[in-house]
Design an enzyme around this catalytic site. Structure first.
Site, PDB file in Angstrom:
ATOM      1  N   ARG A  90       2.602 -23.036  -6.723  1.00  0.00           N
ATOM      2  CA  ARG A  90       1.189 -22.698  -6.872  1.00  0.00           C
ATOM      3  C   ARG A  90       0.641 -22.337  -5.506  1.00  0.00           C
ATOM      4  NH1 ARG A  90      -1.867 -26.683  -7.661  1.00  0.00           N
ATOM      5  NH2 ARG A  90      -0.425 -28.426  -7.826  1.00  0.00           N
ATOM      6  N   GLY A 227       3.906 -21.397 -12.628  1.00  0.00           N
ATOM      7  CA  GLY A 227       2.625 -22.048 -12.390  1.00  0.00           C
ATOM      8  C   GLY A 227       1.512 -21.071 -12.096  1.00  0.00           C
ATOM      9  N   HIS A 253      -5.083 -33.784 -16.424  1.00  0.00           N
ATOM     10  CA  HIS A 253      -3.742 -33.601 -15.862  1.00  0.00           C
ATOM     11  C   HIS A 253      -2.956 -34.883 -16.152  1.00  0.00           C
ATOM     12  CE1 HIS A 253      -1.283 -32.609 -11.958  1.00  0.00           C
ATOM     13  NE2 HIS A 253      -0.616 -32.337 -13.055  1.00  0.00           N
ATOM     14  N   CYS A 277       5.015 -36.779  -7.808  1.00  0.00           N
ATOM     15  CA  CYS A 277       4.662 -38.175  -7.498  1.00  0.00           C
ATOM     16  C   CYS A 277       5.107 -39.139  -8.594  1.00  0.00           C
ATOM     17  CB  CYS A 277       3.162 -38.299  -7.260  1.00  0.00           C
ATOM     18  SG  CYS A 277       2.641 -37.661  -5.654  1.00  0.00           S
ATOM     19  N   GLY A 278       5.974 -38.692  -9.482  1.00  0.00           N
ATOM     20  CA  GLY A 278       6.551 -39.600 -10.465  1.00  0.00           C
ATOM     21  C   GLY A 278       6.026 -39.466 -11.873  1.00  0.00           C
ATOM     22  N   SER A 281       8.979 -38.450 -14.431  1.00  0.00           N
ATOM     23  CA  SER A 281       9.965 -39.529 -14.553  1.00  0.00           C
ATOM     24  C   SER A 281       9.353 -40.752 -15.231  1.00  0.00           C
ATOM     25  CB  SER A 281      10.537 -39.888 -13.181  1.00  0.00           C
ATOM     26  OG  SER A 281       9.531 -40.324 -12.300  1.00  0.00           O
ATOM     27  N   ASP A 294       2.417 -33.503 -18.792  1.00  0.00           N
ATOM     28  CA  ASP A 294       1.607 -32.779 -17.816  1.00  0.00           C
ATOM     29  C   ASP A 294       0.125 -32.667 -18.155  1.00  0.00           C
ATOM     30  OD1 ASP A 294       1.363 -31.369 -15.388  1.00  0.00           O
ATOM     31  OD2 ASP A 294       1.570 -29.444 -16.380  1.00  0.00           O
ATOM     32  N   ASN A 389      10.876 -27.234  -4.956  1.00  0.00           N
ATOM     33  CA  ASN A 389      10.042 -27.083  -6.152  1.00  0.00           C
ATOM     34  C   ASN A 389      10.796 -26.390  -7.284  1.00  0.00           C
ATOM     35  OD1 ASN A 389       7.568 -27.456  -7.517  1.00  0.00           O
ATOM     36  ND2 ASN A 389       6.944 -25.361  -7.079  1.00  0.00           N
TER      37      ASN A 389
END
Length: 628
Positions: A90, A227, A253, A277-278, A281, A294, A389
């Site tokens: 992005r 993106g 988000h 940032c996790g 996962s 997301d 990314n």
């Protein structure tokens, strides 16, 4: 007259078969958008996708034929795509809101005068599809036939983009054929622009991504990175935020996970985390159910906080996915499935990425072309084998843990909302807000993170990222915060609000204090806390777990011992770091959020006072046992 004009344009530009498919659509707005897009971009052909199986297969095949994707991989269903070297994320600099005269957005948001911006983007899109095919996709955000549903149309000249949206969104042609013009419709016009010999956007210096919120339209040109080019990810999130503001709901988000508790109980937790940032996962924890990774729409339905996944697929960061830390994701993306890999390394018919748990080849093909270990770019910087990314795109239904309520038009009830970023110095691994407002302010408004590699041009810098949505907020930030606070106050059943920090370091050694798998324990503790099955300790920054509860969960969930020493290190309240954090947040709000609600400053100042009083009593670094 206007409808007849655009219908005539479409009849001239489309062959009979494509025209008949489009002629079933009754919305004048949609016909006008497609007609204007054709006149502006001047494609040689137009392909209208009505979502038949044959058409979907045709799009996949054309992504290969056009060389935007390659199927030269050993695993069935896998393809790969490379974006241009300077088109790997992005791009904040060239992503702007088109602001009409008289409107005002926060100074923290990138913006341009609407008329000036439209003139610029239209000049770049002019004849951009000459010699190419325009593909028209009809999609819906949220489940079909739902209070959450938003119809969408994307016109693009990229077969890769047209293929990607098929994995990420629900088909919408049949539903859109039924609608008229009295509802909001989101539009995207995208052109990759002139392509180079690698089939990537050549004029990257003229990349522009503009959001016209007045007409609910995203314009994107000279870029292929999903993106930037798939208009219904973070770009349309900006449009949804404005719609939510007008109608009294939230566009967020969020990942959403269904967490199992005692006796098969399932509790849905939503979570906002900046990129890398996790978030994914967490959503993919083994043994739990994933509903969203997301984006989510959140509504007050009869006093209950209900949410849906805007999408039905994942555009996930692949770095760090390995069989030890992320076994479920790893197994899924290394098995036969329809998956698009982007900006990874390809060698011997296999895809390779950073931190995948094995040694990588020393040569291959990647986003820079032929790659070899030690290769440098024109600035003398070493090119990594796979981009930080790099991504994988996959349908959620390909995952064995996909939640059965993915397409439930009623949504799911949220028991809790989580906010988490990269906070090396301050917050403890998991804590609960004292109430809705405290949690939203202390963990959401005050969300601070190190800038991650998913944003072009910035790395290794701390920033405030309100609710992990700051880049996308298309209304004044203070108004957005106020909406959030009021939304919770209007609920009969209010979700708990949690703050998590997977990245806390030892202040002396710099070592991380948790393993990547520990997040599963924090999630299980939150599930229990939502139902008041565990108690908590009150600290100046929130409610933290009791040691014995975590000890039990570590043994049950991760089959490992959890020592009192680990607990004290992780849950010590670091007063200087927390006070410094509050000062940074207040400074940001004063400088960047002109209309920040007074309630926010009240909450932050109260937290400051609690920290100061605790320091006077216990010192700068306070063991959790001091608060018992």
């Amino acid at each position: 007259m206007e409808e007849d004009y655009y219908t005539q344009i479409l009849r001239e530009k489309l062959n009979e078969k494509e025209f008949e498919k489009l002629n079933k659509i009754k919305s004048d707005k949609i016909i006008k958008f497609i007609g204007e897009s054709i006149l502006l971009c001047n494609p040689d052909k137009v392909f209208i996708c009505s979502d038949t199986p044959d058409e979907i297969c045709y799009i996949k095949n054309m992504a290969i034929v056009s060389k935007e994707e390659s199927s030269a991989l050993l695993t069935p269903g896998h393809t790969f795509h490379f974006d241009g070297y300077y088109d790997q994320g992005r791009d904040r600099e060239v992503t702007k809101f088109l602001v009409p005269k008289g409107d005002k957005l926060s100074s923290a948001l990138n913006q341009i005068d609407r008329e000036e911006g439209l003139d610029e983007i239209r000049s770049l899109l002019k004849d951009s599809m000459k010699g190419k095919t325009m593909i028209v996709r009809f999609l819906i955000l949220g489940p079909a036939n739902s209070a959450f549903t938003i119809p969408c149309v994307e016109c693009t000249d990229s077969w890769y983009v047209a293929h990607s949206v098929d994995l990420l969104y629900r088909h919408g042609y049949d539903e859109i054929c039924k609608i008229k013009d009295n509802i909001d419709i989101f539009f995207t016009l995208h052109s990759a622009g002139e392509l180079d010999e690698n089939m990537t956007s050549k004029n990257y210096e003229k990349k522009r991504i503009y959001i016209d919120y007045k007409e609910n339209t995203v314009y994107s040109v000279n870029t292929q990175y999903a993106g930037n080019s798939v208009g219904f990810k973070k770009l349309a999130l900006r449009l949804a935020i404005r719609k939510a503001h007008k109608e009294g709901w939230l566009a967020e988000h969020f990942m959403i996970i269904g967490v199992y508790g005692p006796d098969g109980r399932k509790t849905y937790l939503a979570g906002a985390f900046p990129s890398a940032c996790g978030k994914t996962s967490t959503a993919m924890l083994e043994g739990e159910k994933i509903l969203s990774d997301d984006l989510a729409y959140v509504r007050n339905i009869n006093g209950i906080c209900k949410a849906v996944n805007v999408e039905c697929g994942i555009f996930g960061i692949i770095q760090g996915v390995n069989p030890v830390d992320d076994p479920l994701i790893y197994k899924t993306i290394t098995s036969p499935n329809e998956i698009i890999f982007s900006n990874i390394l390809v060698k011997d018919g296999k895809v390779w990425w950073l931190d995948m748990g094995c040694e990588l080849p020393e040569e291959g093909i990647n986003y820079s072309g032929k790659w070899y270990k030690g290769k440098k770019d024109e600035k003398g910087e070493e090119i990594l084998p796979s981009h930080k990314n790099a991504r994988y795109t996959i349908s959620l239904k390909a995952l064995p843990n996909c939640d059965e309520n993915l397409d439930n038009p009623d949504g799911v009830e949220l028991g809790g909302i989580i906010f988490g970023g990269r906070d090396y110095r301050g917050y403890v691994p998991v804590q609960q807000g004292f109430d809705w407002v405290h949690g939203i302010v202390s963990y959401g408004v005050a969300l601070e993170t190190e800038t991650t590699f998913a944003i072009v041009g910035e790395e290794g810098k701390y920033e405030i990222n309100i609710m992990s949505i700051q880049d996308f907020v298309s209304i004044p930030l203070g108004t957005y915060i106020k909406n959030y606070i009021e939304f919770g106050k209007n609920l009969k059943k209010v979700p708990f609000v949690f703050g998590v920090n997977y990245f806390l370091r030892d202040l002396k050694t710099g070592e991380f204090l948790n393993s990547r798998k520990d997040k599963h324990v924090w999630i299980k503790w939150m599930e229990l806390k939502v139902h008041n099955d565990v108690k908590a300790i009150e600290t100046p920054t929130g409610l933290i777990p009791v040691y014995n509860d975590l000890k039990t969960l570590f043994k049950k969930v991760l089959k490992k011992d959890y020592t009192k020493d680990d607990y004290i290190k992780q849950f010590t309240i670091r007063v200087p770091e927390n006070l410094a954090k509050i000062e940074r947040v207040i400074k940001f709000l004063n400088e960047k959020v002109e209309d920040a609600p007074e309630e926010v400053f009240k909450i932050l100042n109260e937290q400051k006072e609690r920290l100061i009083k605790a320091r006077e009593k216990f010192g700068d670094y306070i063991s959790p046992e001091k608060f018992i």
